[in-house]
Write an enzyme that holds these catalytic residues in place. Sequence first.
Site, PDB file in Angstrom:
ATOM      1  N   ARG A 119      -7.400 -13.895 -20.661  1.00 57.62           N
ATOM      2  CA  ARG A 119      -7.665 -14.480 -19.346  1.00 57.62           C
ATOM      3  C   ARG A 119      -7.478 -15.990 -19.308  1.00 57.62           C
ATOM      4  O   ARG A 119      -6.994 -16.542 -18.318  1.00 57.62           O
ATOM      5  CB  ARG A 119      -9.083 -14.142 -18.898  1.00 57.62           C
ATOM      6  CG  ARG A 119      -9.245 -12.687 -18.502  1.00 57.62           C
ATOM      7  CD  ARG A 119     -10.501 -12.492 -17.676  1.00 57.62           C
ATOM      8  NE  ARG A 119     -10.634 -11.105 -17.240  1.00 57.62           N
ATOM      9  CZ  ARG A 119     -11.558 -10.688 -16.390  1.00 57.62           C
ATOM     10  NH1 ARG A 119     -12.404 -11.551 -15.881  1.00 57.62           N
ATOM     11  NH2 ARG A 119     -11.624  -9.413 -16.040  1.00 57.62           N
ATOM     12  N   GLU A 140       5.978   5.054   6.017  1.00 55.61           N
ATOM     13  CA  GLU A 140       7.430   5.173   6.128  1.00 55.61           C
ATOM     14  C   GLU A 140       8.091   5.358   4.764  1.00 55.61           C
ATOM     15  O   GLU A 140       8.972   6.208   4.594  1.00 55.61           O
ATOM     16  CB  GLU A 140       7.992   3.918   6.807  1.00 55.61           C
ATOM     17  CG  GLU A 140       7.589   3.782   8.259  1.00 55.61           C
ATOM     18  CD  GLU A 140       7.811   2.386   8.821  1.00 55.61           C
ATOM     19  OE1 GLU A 140       7.440   2.135   9.974  1.00 55.61           O
ATOM     20  OE2 GLU A 140       8.354   1.531   8.082  1.00 55.61           O
TER      21      GLU A 140
END
Length: 489
Positions: A119, A140
């Site tokens: 991190r 879609e």
Amino acid sequence: MDPTLKLCVFFLVLLGLVSGSFAENDFGQCERVVKRWARSSLDEEMTKEDKHVLRDLLFFLHVPRTGGRTYFHCFLKKLYPSYLECPRSYDKLRFDPSKPKCRLLVTHDDYSMTTKLPRERTSVVTILRDPVDRVFSTYEFSIEVAARFLVHPNLTSATKMALRLSSKTKGVSTLDIWPWKYLVPWMREDLFARRDARYSRGQNIIESNDSYDMEDFAMPLQEYINDPVAMDVVHNGATFQVAGLTNNSYIAEAHEVRHCVQKYKTLGKYVLKVAKKRLDNMLYVGLTEEHRESATKFANVVGTQVISQLNAPNASLETTDNTERSSFSNSDPDSIEHQNSTLNREGSEVTSSEGGEATESNMTVGELMVAYELCIGNLRKAQSRRRISSLKRISPVNFTKQARLQVPEEVLREIRSLNDLDLQLYEYARAIFNKQHKTSLLINEDSWDNFSTEYGLWRVVTLAITFVFLFFIFILIVNARRRTWKVKK
């Protein structure tokens, strides 16, 4: 009152009390689970000393249907050599990204992926989109990809072919990627069922003018958004992805937390707080709707620093052998969304001009933007060809911006209600974007003012030097004439 009836009433009242008590206990349990997770997540979320500085590893958290594919092909693949891309990180290829010496990770994985990353050496970037538009686009695309399988005579044939291809190819297909590994098979099964129903009726079709409500050909949008699959995967998907709580999460409690929030909407505020904090700590947050400004900012914020890092004399960029290069070069989560190549080979290929290798490492931001503009033109043409080819199989369905305008307001309200967390997160992201945009404008204005000041001073100095020089020439000419006049005398 009949004793039997009294007994029944007593049991019904008792059952109601027990059910109410159980529901109260269930909410209490959910509240404790969500709060505990939120508290832990906020404690782990470090406030970076300077979030504007690009660190060793760039993690592009790609929220589906936000334009991330464009950024990957037209920005990142032109900035990073393929051997610096991390291996893909989808379900069948899970890996520990801290082991390979890679610098770029692009994936649909949610924020929980950072638990596998160093991190303190990782910068995160993402793009968000208006939630209503993102739901439309997800619907879609689910149907578009599923329609490619309709070249097969039946669902069994299509499924077998997909499995056969998956076992033979090294690449990852759409069916391996979150969230399409859930949405495409669901839509594929639905499309075949509707086609079979049309054929059994002798194709006596009742046509509708609304492409989002042609139930003879595809699942109507309103039915889609209310299905349990969409409830778990689509709605509030951006918030759950940034929070690290999708059904593809790496953290054990993710599913319980997500289901509690879906069951009790009031608990969503805790998830939203974590998601907002994570956006605050990101290197870059773009908006799909602000395409031009977002791309320019990405080039200036991310592109500039990548170029600087890769050109640094002490950059520890270790080369790899050809095997590593070939395995890393396919780490594209978006191009794979279109790779059912045997189903629609001409419509799913990505040309080299769309997403070629990184250009020369000493490119400028201006050159990067020029390359980006050329790239997105090719990419959009390819996407348009794919869509047209796929939707031909379920004609007259045709998804366009104009067709969206025909969707009833009732359905739009329902989408907004189902995506309330995403709407709030999007507005927060917009505020971040506007603030960063104003900051960049002020920086540019300051730079221009400094330039103008320096230019003004330099102009005065230049004029003074020119005047002195001309005066010196004048003196020389006058002296020369005087000497000439004395000789003539």
